[in-house]
Design an enzyme around this catalytic site. Structure first.
Site, PDB file in Angstrom:
ATOM      1  N   HIS A  87      24.224  19.901 -16.519  1.00  0.00           N
ATOM      2  CA  HIS A  87      24.717  18.809 -17.350  1.00  0.00           C
ATOM      3  C   HIS A  87      25.842  18.037 -16.660  1.00  0.00           C
ATOM      4  O   HIS A  87      26.456  18.518 -15.697  1.00  0.00           O
ATOM      5  CB  HIS A  87      25.236  19.349 -18.687  1.00  0.00           C
ATOM      6  CG  HIS A  87      26.348  20.348 -18.522  1.00  0.00           C
ATOM      7  ND1 HIS A  87      27.656  19.990 -18.284  1.00  0.00           N
ATOM      8  CD2 HIS A  87      26.332  21.696 -18.531  1.00  0.00           C
ATOM      9  CE1 HIS A  87      28.402  21.067 -18.166  1.00  0.00           C
ATOM     10  NE2 HIS A  87      27.631  22.126 -18.308  1.00  0.00           N
ATOM     11  N   ASP A 134       0.845  -1.182   0.000  1.00  0.00           N
ATOM     12  CA  ASP A 134       0.000   0.000   0.000  1.00  0.00           C
ATOM     13  C   ASP A 134       0.887   1.240   0.000  1.00  0.00           C
ATOM     14  O   ASP A 134       2.080   1.175   0.354  1.00  0.00           O
ATOM     15  CB  ASP A 134      -0.922   0.014   1.226  1.00  0.00           C
ATOM     16  CG  ASP A 134      -2.127   0.919   1.028  1.00  0.00           C
ATOM     17  OD1 ASP A 134      -2.859   1.134   2.016  1.00  0.00           O
ATOM     18  OD2 ASP A 134      -2.336   1.417  -0.102  1.00  0.00           O
ATOM     19  N   ASP A 187      -5.181  -2.760  -2.505  1.00  0.00           N
ATOM     20  CA  ASP A 187      -6.479  -2.093  -2.611  1.00  0.00           C
ATOM     21  C   ASP A 187      -6.459  -0.979  -3.650  1.00  0.00           C
ATOM     22  O   ASP A 187      -7.409  -0.207  -3.748  1.00  0.00           O
ATOM     23  CB  ASP A 187      -6.935  -1.558  -1.251  1.00  0.00           C
ATOM     24  CG  ASP A 187      -5.994  -0.524  -0.683  1.00  0.00           C
ATOM     25  OD1 ASP A 187      -6.005   0.632  -1.148  1.00  0.00           O
ATOM     26  OD2 ASP A 187      -5.246  -0.855   0.261  1.00  0.00           O
ATOM     27  N   ASP A 195      -1.280  -0.857   5.031  1.00  0.00           N
ATOM     28  CA  ASP A 195      -1.741   0.520   5.211  1.00  0.00           C
ATOM     29  C   ASP A 195      -1.143   1.145   6.465  1.00  0.00           C
ATOM     30  O   ASP A 195      -0.706   2.305   6.464  1.00  0.00           O
ATOM     31  CB  ASP A 195      -3.267   0.526   5.284  1.00  0.00           C
ATOM     32  CG  ASP A 195      -3.827   1.931   5.439  1.00  0.00           C
ATOM     33  OD1 ASP A 195      -4.071   2.344   6.588  1.00  0.00           O
ATOM     34  OD2 ASP A 195      -3.993   2.625   4.421  1.00  0.00           O
ATOM     35  N   GLU A 239       1.937   4.102  -4.111  1.00  0.00           N
ATOM     36  CA  GLU A 239       1.427   2.737  -4.231  1.00  0.00           C
ATOM     37  C   GLU A 239       2.364   1.865  -5.065  1.00  0.00           C
ATOM     38  O   GLU A 239       2.655   0.717  -4.697  1.00  0.00           O
ATOM     39  CB  GLU A 239       0.027   2.771  -4.851  1.00  0.00           C
ATOM     40  CG  GLU A 239      -1.033   3.317  -3.904  1.00  0.00           C
ATOM     41  CD  GLU A 239      -2.321   3.688  -4.608  1.00  0.00           C
ATOM     42  OE1 GLU A 239      -3.342   3.824  -3.910  1.00  0.00           O
ATOM     43  OE2 GLU A 239      -2.316   3.841  -5.854  1.00  0.00           O
ATOM     44  N   GLU A 288      24.094  28.465 -21.982  1.00  0.00           N
ATOM     45  CA  GLU A 288      25.004  29.122 -21.043  1.00  0.00           C
ATOM     46  C   GLU A 288      25.389  30.507 -21.551  1.00  0.00           C
ATOM     47  O   GLU A 288      25.258  30.821 -22.741  1.00  0.00           O
ATOM     48  CB  GLU A 288      26.251  28.247 -20.839  1.00  0.00           C
ATOM     49  CG  GLU A 288      27.292  28.802 -19.872  1.00  0.00           C
ATOM     50  CD  GLU A 288      26.775  29.008 -18.459  1.00  0.00           C
ATOM     51  OE1 GLU A 288      26.018  29.990 -18.260  1.00  0.00           O
ATOM     52  OE2 GLU A 288      27.127  28.212 -17.571  1.00  0.00           O
TER      53      GLU A 288
END
Length: 449
Positions: free
Chosen positions: A253, A9, A75, A124, A50, A329
């Site tokens: 970068h 969960d 669930d 849960d 989840e 840049e």
């Protein structure tokens, strides 16, 4: 062949909001609980939480016996239907998580079953314990678990210390998918600035700890993008949420051959490509962002090093790269390829003027910081309007990133000289409908080592 039951969960107090997951592995024959897992994720959506719980449960089962079969009970109708192949996965932030879950065990060894929430109380409760631990600034520990001590009937849904737990499922239809997936690592229950900053994208590094750094908000000009009010609850004296922001995840970068030598490398120089280290940094950053599942679009500077970094990440996330010239840049003129010491030796007066005024240009007709700021501000306004309510990875350079941050904070131009950004480091700025912005400075590269 051994068979495990995985119950998993995840929840988000706000969607997106402070979130966590819980997972339980039990023996299918005896019902014995074999492994518990839980983790605070920072600020993510219910769907990301989840899927994170599913991944943790599958990995725990594999650690116990990689040859076992697994029956997953959740669930979340969304996760069960998508992982069973009956619903399409359209959200770009969920696709990498689902793909990773599918790779833990060979095809055919995992089955899925939807169960009512009241039958998933063990997982849960673990998820709520993880959220509670994150709200306290710590990480969940198995020694803290109440779930293993309680009988199923006695396991309550543990509310957070300051906010109700909110959960969401699919809205119907086989194409139902996850919503906005802005992510951060801020603890729950903080003031307005931190609540907004918590919706920025997650920093690299450990995903279990609350964000160790500070956050800040300041008025930031720009068009107020239309946004639908979110269900995110207020916290303490925090104002009502302004809806999902346009979140810019700012990625410098990867390293080039000039980076470790600390040479000026702008848009007017040799346009170097990534070094071997830089390509490795890009790969690891891509893996990190794939785990988080938050980036919905990628925009890059037109220079080679940023396009190469963005390309590596885009391939991992299954996204396209859009190029925006506003993200390039600064042009450092005659200073391109030189170290600071070499510039001081050859052009001392020009360097002193440059350090003293944002209007001063580098020797040879380079670009002033004032001109860079105007260019970046225009790109910011353009991208904010184009990506309202979405999380966008901007692959760019030191000066543009510092400028995004400076403008959001309302800091003076000299603030540029007081910031440092490592190669492949991440920061984020979120722009809200009221014109305000929140800034998160991560600048962490521990995940790249």
């Amino acid at each position: 062949m051994r068979e495990f039951i995985v119950e998993a969960d995840g929840g988000s107090r706000g969607n997106p909001g402070p979130a966590g997951y819980g997972a339980v592995v039990s023996d299918a024959a005896t019902g014995e609980t074999l492994r518990e897992a839980a983790e605070y994720l920072g600020v993510v959506t219910n769907n990301v939480a989840e899927y994170s719980g599913l991944l943790a449960g599958l990995r725990a089962a594999r650690e116990l016996d990689p040859e076992a079969t697994v029956h997953v009970r959740m669930d979340s109708k969304l996760v069960v239907e998508q992982m069973s192949g009956r619903w399409k996965i359209k959200h770009p932030g969920i696709k990498p998580l689902a793909a990773e879950a599918a790779r833990v065990f060979p095809p055919g060894r995992v089955t899925y079953e939807w169960i009512p929430r009241e039958q998933n109380k063990h997982a849960d409760l673990l998820a709520n314990e993880a959220m509670d631990a994150g709200a306290r600034g710590g990480a969940w520990s198995a020694s803290d678990s109440r779930a293993a001590l309680d009988t199923p009937a006695a396991r309550p849904v543990a509310p957070g210390p300051t906010e109700p737990s909110e959960r969401s499922g699919p809205t119907g239809g086989a194409d139902a998918d996850a919503g906005d997936a802005s992510v951060g690592n801020a603890p729950a229950g903080k003031a307005a600035a931190d609540v907004r900053a918590a919706q920025a994208v997650a920093a690299p590094g450990t995903e279990t700890a609350a964000d160790p750094g500070g956050t800040g908000t300041a008025a930031a000009r720009g068009p107020a993008s239309a946004a639908t009010p979110s269900s995110t609850p207020s916290s303490g004296w925090a104002p009502a949420d302004m809806g999902p922001p346009a979140t810019f995840v700012l990625l410098r970068h990867g390293e080039t051959p000039l980076t470790p030598q600390k040479r000026f490398s702008g848009s007017g120089g040799s346009d170097p490509s990534l070094s071997d280290i830089g390509r490795e940094q890009a790969e690891k950053t891509a893996a990190h962002l794939a785990r988080r599942g938050t980036v919905q679009a990628i925009v890059a500077s037109p220079l080679a090093r940023t396009r190469e970094t963005a390309g590596v990440i885009a391939a991992r996330l299954g996204l396209d790269v859009t190029v925006d010239d506003g993200l390039r840049e600064t042009d450092f003129g005659a200073w391109e390829g030189l170290t600071f010491a070499e510039v001081r030796e050859r052009h001392p007066d020009d360097l002193n003027a440059w350090l003293s005024s944002p209007d001063a240009e580098p020797t040879g007709g380079g670009e002033s910081f004032a001109a860079t700021a105007n260019r970046v501000a225009a790109a910011r306004d353009r991208l904010t309007a184009a990506y309202a309510g979405r999380t966008v990875l901007l692959v760019t350079h030191v000066t543009p990133i510092k400028t995004f941050v400076r403008l959001a904070l309302g800091a003076p131009p000299e603030a540029l000289f007081r910031m440092e950004l490592s190669a492949a480091s991440l920061s984020a700025v979120a722009y809200y409908a009221d014109g305000n912005a929140s800034v998160r400075l991560f600048n962490e590269t521990s995940h790249l080592r």
